[in-house]
Design a protein around this motif. Structure first.
Motif, PDB file in Angstrom:
ATOM      1  N   LEU A  75      -6.885   3.563  19.274  1.00 52.92           N
ATOM      2  CA  LEU A  75      -6.469   4.173  18.011  1.00 52.92           C
ATOM      3  C   LEU A  75      -6.690   3.212  16.851  1.00 52.92           C
ATOM      4  O   LEU A  75      -7.209   3.613  15.791  1.00 52.92           O
ATOM      5  CB  LEU A  75      -4.999   4.564  18.073  1.00 52.92           C
ATOM      6  CG  LEU A  75      -4.434   5.091  16.737  1.00 52.92           C
ATOM      7  CD1 LEU A  75      -5.046   6.444  16.390  1.00 52.92           C
ATOM      8  CD2 LEU A  75      -2.923   5.173  16.770  1.00 52.92           C
ATOM      9  N   MET A  76      -6.331   1.954  17.009  1.00 53.45           N
ATOM     10  CA  MET A  76      -6.484   0.998  15.919  1.00 53.45           C
ATOM     11  C   MET A  76      -7.957   0.801  15.565  1.00 53.45           C
ATOM     12  O   MET A  76      -8.296   0.665  14.374  1.00 53.45           O
ATOM     13  CB  MET A  76      -5.833  -0.344  16.288  1.00 53.45           C
ATOM     14  CG  MET A  76      -4.312  -0.286  16.466  1.00 53.45           C
ATOM     15  SD  MET A  76      -3.412   0.489  15.088  1.00 53.45           S
ATOM     16  CE  MET A  76      -3.893  -0.568  13.731  1.00 53.45           C
ATOM     17  N   ARG A  77      -8.833   0.811  16.549  1.00 53.18           N
ATOM     18  CA  ARG A  77     -10.273   0.732  16.256  1.00 53.18           C
ATOM     19  C   ARG A  77     -10.726   1.964  15.482  1.00 53.18           C
ATOM     20  O   ARG A  77     -11.547   1.871  14.562  1.00 53.18           O
ATOM     21  CB  ARG A  77     -11.074   0.576  17.554  1.00 53.18           C
ATOM     22  CG  ARG A  77     -10.954  -0.798  18.195  1.00 53.18           C
ATOM     23  CD  ARG A  77     -12.020  -1.000  19.265  1.00 53.18           C
ATOM     24  NE  ARG A  77     -11.835  -0.108  20.388  1.00 53.18           N
ATOM     25  CZ  ARG A  77     -11.138  -0.412  21.475  1.00 53.18           C
ATOM     26  NH1 ARG A  77     -10.536  -1.590  21.570  1.00 53.18           N
ATOM     27  NH2 ARG A  77     -11.041   0.440  22.475  1.00 53.18           N
ATOM     28  N   TYR A  78     -10.197   3.119  15.860  1.00 55.05           N
ATOM     29  CA  TYR A  78     -10.537   4.379  15.200  1.00 55.05           C
ATOM     30  C   TYR A  78     -10.089   4.349  13.739  1.00 55.05           C
ATOM     31  O   TYR A  78     -10.838   4.739  12.832  1.00 55.05           O
ATOM     32  CB  TYR A  78      -9.872   5.522  15.956  1.00 55.05           C
ATOM     33  CG  TYR A  78     -10.206   6.909  15.475  1.00 55.05           C
ATOM     34  CD1 TYR A  78     -11.504   7.405  15.542  1.00 55.05           C
ATOM     35  CD2 TYR A  78      -9.203   7.747  14.975  1.00 55.05           C
ATOM     36  CE1 TYR A  78     -11.800   8.690  15.116  1.00 55.05           C
ATOM     37  CE2 TYR A  78      -9.493   9.033  14.548  1.00 55.05           C
ATOM     38  CZ  TYR A  78     -10.793   9.495  14.620  1.00 55.05           C
ATOM     39  OH  TYR A  78     -11.086  10.759  14.204  1.00 55.05           O
ATOM     40  N   LEU A  79      -8.880   3.884  13.484  1.00 56.35           N
ATOM     41  CA  LEU A  79      -8.370   3.803  12.123  1.00 56.35           C
ATOM     42  C   LEU A  79      -9.176   2.821  11.281  1.00 56.35           C
ATOM     43  O   LEU A  79      -9.451   3.075  10.098  1.00 56.35           O
ATOM     44  CB  LEU A  79      -6.887   3.383  12.135  1.00 56.35           C
ATOM     45  CG  LEU A  79      -5.918   4.346  12.821  1.00 56.35           C
ATOM     46  CD1 LEU A  79      -4.505   3.751  12.817  1.00 56.35           C
ATOM     47  CD2 LEU A  79      -5.920   5.722  12.164  1.00 56.35           C
ATOM     48  N   LYS A  80      -9.575   1.723  11.878  1.00 63.30           N
ATOM     49  CA  LYS A  80     -10.400   0.745  11.164  1.00 63.30           C
ATOM     50  C   LYS A  80     -11.754   1.347  10.810  1.00 63.30           C
ATOM     51  O   LYS A  80     -12.257   1.163   9.689  1.00 63.30           O
ATOM     52  CB  LYS A  80     -10.586  -0.511  12.028  1.00 63.30           C
ATOM     53  CG  LYS A  80     -11.401  -1.597  11.347  1.00 63.30           C
ATOM     54  CD  LYS A  80     -11.525  -2.839  12.224  1.00 63.30           C
ATOM     55  CE  LYS A  80     -12.350  -3.909  11.525  1.00 63.30           C
ATOM     56  NZ  LYS A  80     -12.481  -5.131  12.387  1.00 63.30           N
ATOM     57  N   GLU A 143       5.390  11.172  -0.271  1.00 63.93           N
ATOM     58  CA  GLU A 143       5.706   9.854  -0.839  1.00 63.93           C
ATOM     59  C   GLU A 143       4.620   8.828  -0.500  1.00 63.93           C
ATOM     60  O   GLU A 143       4.193   8.055  -1.358  1.00 63.93           O
ATOM     61  CB  GLU A 143       7.058   9.383  -0.309  1.00 63.93           C
ATOM     62  CG  GLU A 143       8.230  10.231  -0.788  1.00 63.93           C
ATOM     63  CD  GLU A 143       9.521   9.914  -0.065  1.00 63.93           C
ATOM     64  OE1 GLU A 143      10.572  10.423  -0.482  1.00 63.93           O
ATOM     65  OE2 GLU A 143       9.486   9.142   0.932  1.00 63.93           O
ATOM     66  N   LEU A 144       4.177   8.802   0.744  1.00 68.76           N
ATOM     67  CA  LEU A 144       3.223   7.794   1.196  1.00 68.76           C
ATOM     68  C   LEU A 144       1.781   8.178   0.889  1.00 68.76           C
ATOM     69  O   LEU A 144       0.947   7.314   0.660  1.00 68.76           O
ATOM     70  CB  LEU A 144       3.375   7.584   2.713  1.00 68.76           C
ATOM     71  CG  LEU A 144       2.470   6.528   3.366  1.00 68.76           C
ATOM     72  CD1 LEU A 144       2.757   5.143   2.786  1.00 68.76           C
ATOM     73  CD2 LEU A 144       2.655   6.525   4.883  1.00 68.76           C
ATOM     74  N   ARG A 145       1.476   9.461   0.885  1.00 69.55           N
ATOM     75  CA  ARG A 145       0.119   9.981   0.699  1.00 69.55           C
ATOM     76  C   ARG A 145      -0.859   9.347   1.709  1.00 69.55           C
ATOM     77  O   ARG A 145      -1.839   8.713   1.331  1.00 69.55           O
ATOM     78  CB  ARG A 145      -0.366   9.758  -0.731  1.00 69.55           C
ATOM     79  CG  ARG A 145       0.466  10.498  -1.764  1.00 69.55           C
ATOM     80  CD  ARG A 145      -0.030  10.255  -3.180  1.00 69.55           C
ATOM     81  NE  ARG A 145      -1.359  10.789  -3.403  1.00 69.55           N
ATOM     82  CZ  ARG A 145      -1.633  12.066  -3.715  1.00 69.55           C
ATOM     83  NH1 ARG A 145      -0.643  12.939  -3.851  1.00 69.55           N
ATOM     84  NH2 ARG A 145      -2.872  12.455  -3.893  1.00 69.55           N
ATOM     85  N   PRO A 146      -0.591   9.509   2.992  1.00 69.04           N
ATOM     86  CA  PRO A 146      -1.438   8.885   4.011  1.00 69.04           C
ATOM     87  C   PRO A 146      -2.791   9.579   4.138  1.00 69.04           C
ATOM     88  O   PRO A 146      -2.904  10.785   3.903  1.00 69.04           O
ATOM     89  CB  PRO A 146      -0.623   9.075   5.294  1.00 69.04           C
ATOM     90  CG  PRO A 146       0.113  10.356   5.055  1.00 69.04           C
ATOM     91  CD  PRO A 146       0.469  10.343   3.594  1.00 69.04           C
ATOM     92  N   GLU A 147      -3.788   8.810   4.525  1.00 66.46           N
ATOM     93  CA  GLU A 147      -5.067   9.423   4.880  1.00 66.46           C
ATOM     94  C   GLU A 147      -4.988  10.082   6.251  1.00 66.46           C
ATOM     95  O   GLU A 147      -5.693  11.046   6.527  1.00 66.46           O
ATOM     96  CB  GLU A 147      -6.195   8.386   4.893  1.00 66.46           C
ATOM     97  CG  GLU A 147      -6.503   7.751   3.560  1.00 66.46           C
ATOM     98  CD  GLU A 147      -5.960   6.337   3.473  1.00 66.46           C
ATOM     99  OE1 GLU A 147      -6.471   5.571   2.648  1.00 66.46           O
ATOM    100  OE2 GLU A 147      -5.018   6.002   4.214  1.00 66.46           O
ATOM    101  N   VAL A 148      -4.119   9.526   7.117  1.00 69.36           N
ATOM    102  CA  VAL A 148      -3.988  10.029   8.496  1.00 69.36           C
ATOM    103  C   VAL A 148      -2.514  10.189   8.836  1.00 69.36           C
ATOM    104  O   VAL A 148      -1.695   9.318   8.524  1.00 69.36           O
ATOM    105  CB  VAL A 148      -4.669   9.074   9.505  1.00 69.36           C
ATOM    106  CG1 VAL A 148      -4.384   9.515  10.939  1.00 69.36           C
ATOM    107  CG2 VAL A 148      -6.175   9.017   9.268  1.00 69.36           C
ATOM    108  N   VAL A 149      -2.197  11.315   9.468  1.00 66.61           N
ATOM    109  CA  VAL A 149      -0.871  11.525  10.073  1.00 66.61           C
ATOM    110  C   VAL A 149      -1.048  11.574  11.585  1.00 66.61           C
ATOM    111  O   VAL A 149      -1.977  12.227  12.078  1.00 66.61           O
ATOM    112  CB  VAL A 149      -0.215  12.836   9.582  1.00 66.61           C
ATOM    113  CG1 VAL A 149       1.011  13.178  10.434  1.00 66.61           C
ATOM    114  CG2 VAL A 149       0.181  12.727   8.121  1.00 66.61           C
TER     115      VAL A 149
END
Length: 231
Positions: A75-80, A143-149
């Motif tokens: 997952l962390m590689r995917y987010l990067k 509030e956070l406006r994330p790119e990914v949930v």
């Protein structure tokens, strides 16, 4: 007359489950408390009914998704790769996954929040990871406006459409059953654009077993507002 497991057997399994699926201890390495994928495979192959065993594990610990170390690393590689700078975990529960994501996101420079409304079916005196906030996911997202949930095992019938429709969201990663099943609203798979992630579906265990386990990536509202490339 047939009889079920004895009270002693039940208590022994409960102790085993809570030692196996635990939160990290003080000063413990970020992923050390999670089992490696090989250990999960070994455990599930030793039992006659994988789904029943995982369900019992879930009922004893209040955890619905059991991530391996490899799942978090993937997952962390995917987010990067996506260039994510803000991540929200919805329905974080006791924070079993949160405890690995929080330090991973901090190291990657990703702003991270984990929220849970605290009204799920599991109630106990088991500890909750300190990073889990009691908050509504929609409010936290605004509030956070994330790119990914990231949402593991939303309750049956609960649609993720309100989150997906937010214009700042690029992707919602849903961990649950194939096509909805016991997670989320089945119509989401029929009406919302999505794709299954083979890489993320390969690792980890859902509470109903490997045959049902899927990680689905839903497209967020940001895709509707992205300028189209000229051809």
């Amino acid at each position: 007359m047939l009889s079920g497991p004895s009270f002693r057997d039940h208590r022994n399994f409960e102790r085993f489950a809570r030692d196996l699926v635990r939160l990290p201890g003080p000063g413990e390495d970020p992923l050390e408390y999670l089992l490696p994928e090989a250990r999960w495979r070994e455990l599930t192959h030793q039992v006659p009914d994988e789904a029943a065993w995982l369900m019992a594990l879930s009922q004893a610990t209040g955890v619905y998704f059991f991530p391996s170390r490899e799942w978090v690393q993937t997952l962390m590689r995917y987010l990067k790769l996506l260039g994510v700078t803000r991540l929200l975990e919805a329905g974080a529960g006791r924070g079993y996954l949160t405890a690995a994501l929080a330090p991973g996101c901090a190291a990657a420079g990703i702003r991270f929040r984990a929220v849970d409304r605290g009204d799920g079916e599991f109630v106990s005196d088991l500890p909750v990871y300190a990073g889990v906030e009691r908050a509504n996911a929609l409010t936290a997202a605004r509030e956070l406006r994330p790119e990914v949930v990231l949402y593991a095992w939303p309750p049956p019938g609960q649609s993720v459409a309100p989150l997906c429709q937010m214009d700042f969201l690029h992707y919602l990663i849903l961990i649950g059953e194939a096509g909805g099943g016991a997670t989320g609203a089945r119509e989401d798979w029929e009406t919302l654009p999505h794709k299954v992630s083979p890489a993320l579906s390969r690792y980890g265990c859902g509470r109903t077993g490997a045959l049902s386990h899927r990680v689905t990536v839903f497209y967020g509202g940001a895709h509707r507002f992205s300028p189209k490339k000229k051809t």
